[in-house]
Design an enzyme around this catalytic site. Structure first.
Site, PDB file in Angstrom:
ATOM      1  N   GLY A   1       0.806  -1.223   0.000  1.00 56.85           N
ATOM      2  CA  GLY A   1       0.000   0.000   0.000  1.00 56.85           C
ATOM      3  C   GLY A   1       0.833   1.264   0.000  1.00 56.85           C
TER       4      GLY A   1
ATOM      5  N   SER B   1       1.588   3.956  -2.447  1.00 57.75           N
ATOM      6  CA  SER B   1       1.319   4.522  -3.770  1.00 57.75           C
ATOM      7  C   SER B   1       1.101   6.029  -3.760  1.00 57.75           C
ATOM      8  CB  SER B   1       0.087   3.843  -4.395  1.00 57.75           C
ATOM      9  OG  SER B   1      -1.042   3.995  -3.561  1.00 57.75           O
TER      10      SER B   1
ATOM     11  N   ILE C   1      -0.168   6.489   4.468  1.00 57.71           N
ATOM     12  CA  ILE C   1       0.471   5.829   5.601  1.00 57.71           C
ATOM     13  C   ILE C   1       1.608   4.923   5.134  1.00 57.71           C
ATOM     14  CG2 ILE C   1       0.102   4.128   7.436  1.00 57.71           C
ATOM     15  CD1 ILE C   1      -2.730   5.286   7.767  1.00 57.71           C
ATOM     16  N   GLY C   2       1.394   4.195   4.038  1.00 59.68           N
ATOM     17  CA  GLY C   2       2.417   3.280   3.555  1.00 59.68           C
ATOM     18  C   GLY C   2       3.720   3.976   3.231  1.00 59.68           C
TER      19      GLY C   2
ATOM     20  N   TYR D   1     -15.877  -2.420   3.703  1.00 59.34           N
ATOM     21  CA  TYR D   1     -14.583  -2.128   4.311  1.00 59.34           C
ATOM     22  C   TYR D   1     -14.564  -2.557   5.778  1.00 59.34           C
ATOM     23  CZ  TYR D   1     -10.807   0.762   6.279  1.00 59.34           C
ATOM     24  OH  TYR D   1      -9.695   1.199   6.940  1.00 59.34           O
TER      25      TYR D   1
END
Length: 266
Positions: free
Chosen positions: A18, A20, A25-26, A174
């Site tokens: 994740g 991108s 956060i990633g 989700y």
């Protein structure tokens, strides 16, 4: 950014999913692990961001990688769609092919789509489950298959949300899939405990990654005692600790890192 050659994670190899968007956060997690001395493989799937109101990073994945110091001896990248059940294995195998091992797995990716009970479809439920929950199990399985237990620092960090602390009726696919991540954490930790691998999950609470605006942003801000949203770096610091030797005695836990978020104040 400057990438540290030495640090508490020197010699370790991390996979972070994740990654991108520089606002995400990633990205902050990958930056923190690199700064701590780790070598890092990052996974992205920009088409998901293209579907979201906030869109993809303005400079694309190339801009994200450049901001992390560029691919090379310390950083590699793979694009992978976790709707594909073979993608988790390919991601983990890429880390081993590039860096020779994998020590830390951070499953930060998520599929997010608003939808209440009236809007829920079987297709979206299946896709959210596949990306948010099934992929985590398959990532852990692939990690366990290649992990060299003679190496120190076996760490897995999953990501859930706040669905166990308050209702999320406007994001049912989700919330349901992230609830599965919450529930799998303890069982996965038990499956790997005898190998010295810890498994924990983080609920990062409300984090400003550019997705909320207007009254929603202000309402959440008022419900946080610090008077501000969480930042990606707040999350990254916790993940960096969970990836370190200092967290060796912590496993099977779901950690709520919410800055005292008061849902009742919204």
């Amino acid at each position: 950014m400057e990438v540290a050659e030495e640090g508490p994670l020197s010699g370790r190899v991390a996979v972070v999913t994740g990654v991108s968007r520089r606002a995400g956060i990633g990205f902050a997690i990958a930056r923190g692990l690199l700064a701590a001395g780790a070598r890092v493989l990052v996974q992205s799937w920009a088409p998901h961001d293209d579907e979201q109101p906030w869109g993809a990073d303005p400079d694309g994945v190339e801009g994200v990688l450049e901001a992390l110091g560029g691919t090379g001896p310390r950083l590699d990248h793979i694009a992978a769609d976790f709707a594909d059940p073979e993608a988790p294995r390919r991601v983990v195998d890429r880390a081993v092919e590039t860096f020779g091992a994998v020590d830390v797995l951070v499953a930060n990716h998520a599929r997010s789509k608003l939808g209440g009970l009236d809007e829920v479809t079987a297709e979206e439920l299946d896709l959210s489950w596949a990306v948010n929950a099934r992929a985590d199990v398959l990532l852990v399985q692939a990690y366990a298959a290649v992990r060299d237990d003679a190496r120190p620092g076996g760490r897995i960090v999953l990501f859930t949300s706040g669905q166990h602390l308050g209702p999320m009726s406007g994001e049912l696919p989700y919330a349901i899939s992230k609830g599965a991540v919450h529930q799998m954490t303890l069982s996965l930790s038990d499956a790997l405990a005898d190998r010295g691998i810890t498994v924990n999950a983080v609920n990062p609470g409300p984090v400003d990654t550019g997705w909320a605006g207007g009254e929603v942003a202000e309402s959440v801000r008022r419900a946080l005692p610090a008077g501000r949203w969480g930042t990606p770096d707040d999350v990254a610091r916790l993940v960096r600790w969970l990836a370190s030797d200092d967290s060796a005695w912590i496993t099977g836990q779901v950690i709520n890192s919410e800055g005292g978020f008061r849902r009742s104040a919204m």
